[in-house]
Structures are given as C-alpha cells and as structure tokens.
Design a protein around this motif. Sequence first.
Motif, PDB file in Angstrom:
ATOM      1  N   PRO A 283      41.995 -47.715 -14.711  1.00 34.41           N
ATOM      2  CA  PRO A 283      41.201 -46.825 -15.691  1.00 34.41           C
ATOM      3  C   PRO A 283      40.310 -47.818 -16.256  1.00 34.41           C
ATOM      4  CG  PRO A 283      43.321 -45.996 -15.783  1.00 34.41           C
ATOM      5  CD  PRO A 283      43.409 -47.409 -15.216  1.00 34.41           C
ATOM      6  N   SER A 284      38.962 -47.560 -16.237  1.00 35.54           N
ATOM      7  CA  SER A 284      37.888 -48.366 -16.951  1.00 35.54           C
ATOM      8  C   SER A 284      37.203 -47.488 -17.974  1.00 35.54           C
ATOM      9  CB  SER A 284      36.955 -49.057 -15.960  1.00 35.54           C
ATOM     10  OG  SER A 284      36.207 -48.104 -15.327  1.00 35.54           O
ATOM     11  N   ALA A 285      37.286 -45.944 -17.820  1.00 28.85           N
ATOM     12  CA  ALA A 285      36.676 -45.087 -18.724  1.00 28.85           C
ATOM     13  C   ALA A 285      37.163 -43.808 -18.634  1.00 28.85           C
ATOM     14  CB  ALA A 285      35.280 -45.100 -18.192  1.00 28.85           C
ATOM     15  N   ILE A 286      37.004 -42.803 -19.583  1.00 28.18           N
ATOM     16  CA  ILE A 286      37.761 -41.681 -19.494  1.00 28.18           C
ATOM     17  C   ILE A 286      36.802 -40.660 -20.408  1.00 28.18           C
ATOM     18  CG2 ILE A 286      39.212 -42.124 -21.585  1.00 28.18           C
ATOM     19  CD1 ILE A 286      41.167 -40.153 -20.285  1.00 28.18           C
ATOM     20  N   ALA A 287      36.723 -39.375 -19.729  1.00 30.84           N
ATOM     21  CA  ALA A 287      36.064 -38.330 -20.547  1.00 30.84           C
ATOM     22  C   ALA A 287      36.721 -36.977 -20.381  1.00 30.84           C
ATOM     23  CB  ALA A 287      34.351 -38.150 -20.223  1.00 30.84           C
ATOM     24  N   ARG A 288      36.516 -36.029 -21.345  1.00 29.16           N
ATOM     25  CA  ARG A 288      36.801 -34.792 -21.040  1.00 29.16           C
ATOM     26  C   ARG A 288      35.784 -33.719 -20.687  1.00 29.16           C
ATOM     27  NH1 ARG A 288      37.339 -29.637 -23.550  1.00 29.16           N
ATOM     28  NH2 ARG A 288      39.403 -28.537 -23.370  1.00 29.16           N
ATOM     29  N   HIS A 289      36.094 -32.988 -19.469  1.00 26.07           N
ATOM     30  CA  HIS A 289      35.203 -32.231 -19.193  1.00 26.07           C
ATOM     31  C   HIS A 289      35.038 -30.988 -19.935  1.00 26.07           C
ATOM     32  CE1 HIS A 289      32.911 -29.433 -16.619  1.00 26.07           C
ATOM     33  NE2 HIS A 289      32.610 -30.597 -15.832  1.00 26.07           N
ATOM     34  N   PRO A 290      33.831 -30.680 -20.405  1.00 25.73           N
ATOM     35  CA  PRO A 290      33.677 -29.496 -21.550  1.00 25.73           C
ATOM     36  C   PRO A 290      33.792 -28.338 -21.175  1.00 25.73           C
ATOM     37  CG  PRO A 290      31.691 -30.472 -20.802  1.00 25.73           C
ATOM     38  CD  PRO A 290      32.494 -31.489 -20.164  1.00 25.73           C
ATOM     39  N   VAL A 291      33.811 -27.968 -19.808  1.00 23.13           N
ATOM     40  CA  VAL A 291      34.336 -26.514 -19.281  1.00 23.13           C
ATOM     41  C   VAL A 291      35.530 -26.468 -18.678  1.00 23.13           C
ATOM     42  CG1 VAL A 291      33.473 -24.869 -17.495  1.00 23.13           C
ATOM     43  CG2 VAL A 291      31.611 -26.161 -18.715  1.00 23.13           C
ATOM     44  N   GLU A 292      36.073 -27.455 -17.634  1.00 24.45           N
ATOM     45  CA  GLU A 292      37.294 -27.305 -16.923  1.00 24.45           C
ATOM     46  C   GLU A 292      38.465 -27.871 -17.884  1.00 24.45           C
ATOM     47  OE1 GLU A 292      36.683 -30.111 -13.748  1.00 24.45           O
ATOM     48  OE2 GLU A 292      35.064 -28.861 -12.939  1.00 24.45           O
ATOM     49  N   GLY A 293      38.235 -28.734 -18.710  1.00 25.10           N
ATOM     50  CA  GLY A 293      39.167 -29.088 -19.630  1.00 25.10           C
ATOM     51  C   GLY A 293      39.813 -30.304 -19.130  1.00 25.10           C
ATOM     52  N   ASP A 294      39.661 -30.665 -18.151  1.00 25.67           N
ATOM     53  CA  ASP A 294      40.050 -31.648 -17.178  1.00 25.67           C
ATOM     54  C   ASP A 294      39.717 -33.038 -17.538  1.00 25.67           C
ATOM     55  OD1 ASP A 294      41.789 -30.142 -15.660  1.00 25.67           O
ATOM     56  OD2 ASP A 294      40.362 -29.943 -14.169  1.00 25.67           O
ATOM     57  N   TYR A 295      40.512 -34.057 -17.406  1.00 27.12           N
ATOM     58  CA  TYR A 295      39.976 -35.680 -17.940  1.00 27.12           C
ATOM     59  C   TYR A 295      39.440 -36.298 -16.485  1.00 27.12           C
ATOM     60  CZ  TYR A 295      42.701 -34.508 -22.040  1.00 27.12           C
ATOM     61  OH  TYR A 295      43.222 -33.871 -23.145  1.00 27.12           O
ATOM     62  N   TYR A 296      38.419 -36.858 -16.712  1.00 28.11           N
ATOM     63  CA  TYR A 296      37.458 -37.614 -15.396  1.00 28.11           C
ATOM     64  C   TYR A 296      37.945 -39.119 -15.885  1.00 28.11           C
ATOM     65  CZ  TYR A 296      35.320 -33.601 -13.244  1.00 28.11           C
ATOM     66  OH  TYR A 296      34.874 -32.432 -12.628  1.00 28.11           O
ATOM     67  N   ILE A 297      38.444 -39.780 -14.921  1.00 30.93           N
ATOM     68  CA  ILE A 297      38.919 -41.364 -15.294  1.00 30.93           C
ATOM     69  C   ILE A 297      38.125 -42.150 -14.008  1.00 30.93           C
ATOM     70  CG2 ILE A 297      40.802 -43.045 -15.371  1.00 30.93           C
ATOM     71  CD1 ILE A 297      42.616 -40.612 -16.230  1.00 30.93           C
ATOM     72  N   LEU A 298      37.324 -43.031 -14.529  1.00 34.24           N
ATOM     73  CA  LEU A 298      36.631 -43.948 -13.780  1.00 34.24           C
ATOM     74  C   LEU A 298      37.607 -45.291 -13.433  1.00 34.24           C
ATOM     75  CD1 LEU A 298      32.957 -44.030 -15.043  1.00 34.24           C
ATOM     76  CD2 LEU A 298      33.705 -43.269 -12.552  1.00 34.24           C
ATOM     77  N   SER A 299      37.528 -45.894 -12.376  1.00 29.99           N
ATOM     78  CA  SER A 299      38.111 -47.007 -12.026  1.00 29.99           C
ATOM     79  C   SER A 299      37.138 -47.893 -11.511  1.00 29.99           C
ATOM     80  CB  SER A 299      39.365 -46.986 -11.127  1.00 29.99           C
ATOM     81  OG  SER A 299      39.929 -48.263 -10.734  1.00 29.99           O
ATOM     82  N   THR A 300      36.797 -49.069 -12.244  1.00 25.60           N
ATOM     83  CA  THR A 300      35.642 -49.892 -11.645  1.00 25.60           C
ATOM     84  C   THR A 300      36.267 -50.465 -10.331  1.00 25.60           C
ATOM     85  OG1 THR A 300      34.688 -50.428 -13.768  1.00 25.60           O
ATOM     86  CG2 THR A 300      34.286 -51.987 -12.147  1.00 25.60           C
ATOM     87  N   VAL A 301      37.555 -51.045 -10.668  1.00 27.23           N
ATOM     88  CA  VAL A 301      38.231 -51.515  -9.174  1.00 27.23           C
ATOM     89  C   VAL A 301      38.353 -50.688  -8.149  1.00 27.23           C
ATOM     90  CG1 VAL A 301      40.198 -52.726  -8.518  1.00 27.23           C
ATOM     91  CG2 VAL A 301      39.527 -53.235 -10.835  1.00 27.23           C
ATOM     92  N   GLY A 302      37.797 -50.629  -7.300  1.00 29.64           N
ATOM     93  CA  GLY A 302      38.051 -49.510  -6.126  1.00 29.64           C
ATOM     94  C   GLY A 302      37.103 -48.510  -6.031  1.00 29.64           C
ATOM     95  N   LYS A 303      36.228 -48.525  -7.177  1.00 30.60           N
ATOM     96  CA  LYS A 303      35.083 -47.728  -7.281  1.00 30.60           C
ATOM     97  C   LYS A 303      35.724 -46.321  -6.983  1.00 30.60           C
ATOM     98  CE  LYS A 303      32.235 -51.130  -7.455  1.00 30.60           C
ATOM     99  NZ  LYS A 303      31.276 -51.595  -6.263  1.00 30.60           N
ATOM    100  N   LEU A 304      36.350 -45.792  -8.067  1.00 23.93           N
ATOM    101  CA  LEU A 304      36.833 -44.391  -7.862  1.00 23.93           C
ATOM    102  C   LEU A 304      36.712 -43.461  -9.171  1.00 23.93           C
ATOM    103  CD1 LEU A 304      40.435 -46.056  -6.999  1.00 23.93           C
ATOM    104  CD2 LEU A 304      39.182 -44.844  -5.449  1.00 23.93           C
ATOM    105  N   LEU A 305      36.968 -42.330  -8.961  1.00 23.90           N
ATOM    106  CA  LEU A 305      36.915 -41.028  -9.871  1.00 23.90           C
ATOM    107  C   LEU A 305      38.274 -40.282  -9.677  1.00 23.90           C
ATOM    108  CD1 LEU A 305      35.514 -39.704 -12.243  1.00 23.90           C
ATOM    109  CD2 LEU A 305      34.482 -38.371 -10.615  1.00 23.90           C
TER     110      LEU A 305
END
Length: 358
Positions: A283-305
């Motif tokens: 994980p390199s970044a995280i944010a909570r989706h304002p509608v779904e309520g889920d957490y979106y986590i970025l990973s610079t390594v591997g270029k992932l969401l």
Amino acid sequence: MSKMPIRPISFLLYLLLFGLMLSVGACEEAATTEGAAEASKVQPTPPAAQEEVDQVVKAAPSVAAENGVEAAGSDPSVDLEQEGAQRPAAQRSYDLSKPKKNCKLPKELREISGLSYDATKNELIAINDERAFIYRLNLDDCRVEGKADFGKKGDYEGVEKVGNTTYVLKSNGNLYAFKPSDGDEAATIKTALSEENDVEGLGYDPVHNELMLACKGAPQLPKKSRIKGAKAVYAFDLDKEELQKKPLFVLKDKNLKDFFEKLPSKSSKEKDKRWDRLKSFAPSAIARHPVEGDYYILSTVGKLLVVVSRSGQLRKIEFLKDKLFTQPEGICFAPDATLYVSNEGRSHSATILRFDYK
C-alpha cells in the motif's frame, strides 16, 4: 278399526326447528369454505409497486455501505462471491484506462506523495515528499493556488483535510496536525507505529471519524506478535486521539491469491505476469469511497488498485496501465465520487488523473 294416535304439537315444532338448524349450518359451512378459498388466493403485486420494492431491496447494501454500516457477510469467514452478490447489480464504476483529465504538475511537485480533497473550497490538497509544504491546487488545471510551511523536512507520505485541520503522515507513523490559525508549526501526534511499518497511506473515514493508516512494511505494531504474509491498515480515532491497537483489517497474501485465481485472463502468460505484480502488493495510498463505503488502496509497486470493504473483504483488483500510472502515490475522492490519482514524476512531470464515476 284402531284409531291413529294424535302426535303432540310440541313434537312437530321440534322437527321444524331441527330442520331449520340443519339448513342454517349448511349455509354457514358453504360460506366459510368459499371465504377460505378466496382468502387463500394470492393477489399479484401491481407491476409498479413490485418494481419499487425490488429497487429498495437492491439498494439496501449500497445504502448501508454509504452510511458506514457493515452489510451481512462482512465477516472474514464469508465467501467472497456470496458477499459480492449482495451488492447492487447495476453498480457504477470507473474506466481507469480513460481519464477525464490529465494534469501536469509544476517541478516543485515532482515528488508529490499525498493527495486529499478539500470540500469546503473545492480544491485539491497535496504534499511533496521531503518538503514540509501543504499545497492547494486548482481542480481544473492543477495550478498551485497557495502553499503553507508546516514544519521541518521529512519523509512525508500522506495528507488529509478534516474540517479546519490538515493532517500529514510521516513514514514512521507520526501525524502532524496543521491549522493555519495556530501559526506555522504543526502539532506532532506520535502513534504506536514505527519506521518498520513504513506507513505510506493516509485516508479519512467521516462515518467513524477515523484516519486510516496503511502500512507498506510490517503489519504488526512494534513488540507485538508477528503477522506473516499480510499488509495491515490501522485506524486513528480522532475523537479519542489515539491509534487502535488492533488493525482495522489485514489483507493476507493468500486472500489476494484466492481472489486473483477467480479473475479472467487472456492467457496463462498474461496471468503469470499479473500475479508477479500482485504478489508485490504494498500500500502507498488509501481513500474511502463516499458512495460505496469501500476502501481504495493504491500500490505503487506492481501498479495496482485494490478495493476492500471495512472488514477487509476483497471487492476488486485493478491492474493499472504503466503509461498512465507512472508512479501512483496519492488518491482521493470528491463528494460526488469523482476519483483523483496523483503520480510522482522522476525524469518527467508529475500528474494528477481525474476519473468520473459512471
């Protein structure tokens, strides 16, 4: 000739009454049978009313998520496909291959490492690694509207604007609370996390009034039992001003692998390449989706969401395009769920990508 005996009148009356009672009983029984038959008939729901009911039932999980309420099946032991089936069928999403806007940032933000959305001013908030500046960026062209110096240089990885306070995260787990009205220096908040955790992601959950801290390094707190093969996200309670001792959720490598195996792929070669990317998830970044309520986590390594629920249940894995996501380090949402992702630049300009929710 013998005489016929004359029957008493009372006996004749008895016969008449008995016959009348039999007649009434038969009528009542027929009426009861007919009523029961009518009552047993299922009246069909009018099409319009049934459609409204179906919409309410389908919307229930998303409404619960939007208000931070855990839907049934959020327990880690629940099958992932079963839990996913409870979500709305026609769910909106993002086309991460086609940003609505791609803004180039000035040189001073080449090492942008954190991103947040300021709903009070409708602008973006950013920080630059190693520099103790909080930047205010214009939504349309990402130009710098202003900046504030909040302290000494350091390895700053995340930023979140909560009310009038801007929180900045350092990789050792320390938080810095900055209010312009308090002067130039930010208040230091030490947490139980350390450099071993290599904390890079900072997000905010308004439903629980918590900051979310995503660890790129060790998932366990110092001097705690080792957690093998996993990454962790911790919650910092803003009401109590303390870090929760247990992780908010833990993402295990095995769960990522199991989820990945169910994803479609064009070929075994492509699948192998994608698994090589996914197994390096950090994980390199995280944010909570304002509608779904889920957490979106970025990973610079591997270029992932990677998208997860509050309990850590996997929702989605996205393999990001290298040309667009050169080095994804920051993520945030506008209140209408517009998605912003910042990419650090090395030999090129840093960028901020915008994706509409549709």
